[in-house]
Write a protein that holds these residues in place. Structure first.
Motif, mmCIF file in Angstrom:
data_model
loop_
_atom_site.group_PDB
_atom_site.id
_atom_site.type_symbol
_atom_site.label_atom_id
_atom_site.label_comp_id
_atom_site.label_asym_id
_atom_site.label_seq_id
_atom_site.Cartn_x
_atom_site.Cartn_y
_atom_site.Cartn_z
ATOM 1 N N UNK A 42 1.299 -26.295 2.679
ATOM 2 C CA UNK A 42 1.634 -25.114 1.884
ATOM 3 C C UNK A 42 1.981 -25.536 0.462
ATOM 4 N N UNK A 43 1.413 -24.830 -0.509
ATOM 5 C CA UNK A 43 1.673 -25.141 -1.909
ATOM 6 C C UNK A 43 2.281 -23.930 -2.607
ATOM 7 N N UNK A 71 -0.535 -20.923 -1.623
ATOM 8 C CA UNK A 71 -1.780 -21.469 -1.092
ATOM 9 C C UNK A 71 -1.483 -22.228 0.190
ATOM 10 N N UNK A 72 -2.453 -22.241 1.089
ATOM 11 C CA UNK A 72 -2.317 -22.953 2.357
ATOM 12 C C UNK A 72 -3.643 -23.645 2.661
ATOM 13 N N UNK A 73 -3.553 -24.848 3.254
ATOM 14 C CA UNK A 73 -4.754 -25.604 3.610
ATOM 15 C C UNK A 73 -4.481 -26.418 4.867
ATOM 16 N N UNK A 74 -5.406 -26.408 5.822
ATOM 17 C CA UNK A 74 -5.240 -27.246 7.012
ATOM 18 C C UNK A 74 -5.658 -28.683 6.733
ATOM 19 N N UNK A 75 -4.953 -29.621 7.352
ATOM 20 C CA UNK A 75 -5.271 -31.045 7.249
ATOM 21 C C UNK A 75 -5.416 -31.587 8.667
ATOM 22 N N UNK A 76 -6.525 -32.282 8.909
ATOM 23 C CA UNK A 76 -6.818 -32.800 10.239
ATOM 24 C C UNK A 76 -6.979 -34.316 10.158
ATOM 25 N N UNK A 77 -6.331 -35.073 11.058
ATOM 26 C CA UNK A 77 -6.531 -36.519 11.053
ATOM 27 C C UNK A 77 -7.940 -36.861 11.538
ATOM 28 N N UNK A 78 -8.538 -37.839 10.888
ATOM 29 C CA UNK A 78 -9.874 -38.308 11.259
ATOM 30 C C UNK A 78 -9.888 -39.818 11.090
ATOM 31 N N UNK A 119 -7.335 -17.952 1.931
ATOM 32 C CA UNK A 119 -6.925 -19.228 2.514
ATOM 33 C C UNK A 119 -6.074 -19.011 3.770
ATOM 34 N N UNK A 120 -5.296 -17.935 3.788
ATOM 35 C CA UNK A 120 -4.482 -17.621 4.963
ATOM 36 C C UNK A 120 -5.378 -17.213 6.129
ATOM 37 N N UNK A 121 -6.358 -16.370 5.867
ATOM 38 C CA UNK A 121 -7.302 -15.955 6.896
ATOM 39 C C UNK A 121 -8.065 -17.160 7.440
ATOM 40 N N UNK A 122 -8.484 -18.047 6.570
ATOM 41 C CA UNK A 122 -9.191 -19.261 6.973
ATOM 42 C C UNK A 122 -8.324 -20.113 7.893
ATOM 43 N N UNK A 123 -7.071 -20.326 7.512
ATOM 44 C CA UNK A 123 -6.172 -21.152 8.309
ATOM 45 C C UNK A 123 -5.840 -20.497 9.641
ATOM 46 N N UNK A 124 -5.625 -19.187 9.636
ATOM 47 C CA UNK A 124 -5.338 -18.476 10.884
ATOM 48 C C UNK A 124 -6.504 -18.595 11.854
ATOM 49 N N UNK A 125 -7.721 -18.472 11.364
ATOM 50 C CA UNK A 125 -8.891 -18.577 12.239
ATOM 51 C C UNK A 125 -9.046 -19.978 12.804
ATOM 52 N N UNK A 126 -8.723 -20.981 12.008
ATOM 53 C CA UNK A 126 -8.840 -22.361 12.485
ATOM 54 C C UNK A 126 -7.862 -22.625 13.621
#
Length: 134
Positions: free
Chosen positions: A6-7, A24-31, A86-93
């Motif tokens: 969250x920013x 702003x919100x963004x998902x982060x995934x370990x890879x 960005x919220x809709x994107x994160x919620x769907x993920x």
């Protein structure tokens, strides 16, 4: 595992007017040994940004906050090109279906009430990295 970042800063006009604390919100995934941040730019345009642990600590120093969601059985859907924000994107993920969550602040409050394990940037990620190395 997924980390929701969250920013309190954004270049968009509407979130600066409407949103309270987080804009702003963004998902982060370990890879493997890195992390991938899925940055929502506009509907249909999502940018992948590869981060290292040091980069995440830099984000934390610039005012980003993180929530650590542990759900080992989930397969996250990153092909959600019809998301509007960005919220809709994160919620769907993460599979959250709540039409009343429209701002990053509301998403933060909802996720924090469901899962109060806030991600302290260095300690949780370093512990996970050390467990993977052993």
């Amino acid at each position: 595992m997924i980390i929701i970042a969250f920013s309190n800063k954004t270049s968009k006009i509407i979130p600066n007017i409407v949103c309270r604390k987080y804009k702003h919100v963004a998902p982060i995934v370990p890879h493997n040994d890195k992390y991938i941040m899925y940055q929502f730019i506009s509907p249909g345009k999502i940018k992948k940004i590869v981060l290292r642990l040091r980069d995440i600590t830099v984000l934390h120093a610039y005012g980003w906050d993180f929530l650590y969601l542990e759900n080992k059985s989930a397969s996250y859907n990153f092909a959600v090109y019809h998301a509007r924000t960005c919220v809709d994107f994160t919620k769907r993920i993460i599979g959250l279906k709540n039409i009343f969550i429209q701002t990053p602040w509301k998403l933060y409050k909802t996720l924090n009430s469901v899962n109060p394990r806030r991600c302290v940037c260095l300690s949780v990620m370093r512990r996970n990295k050390m467990q993977q190395n052993t």
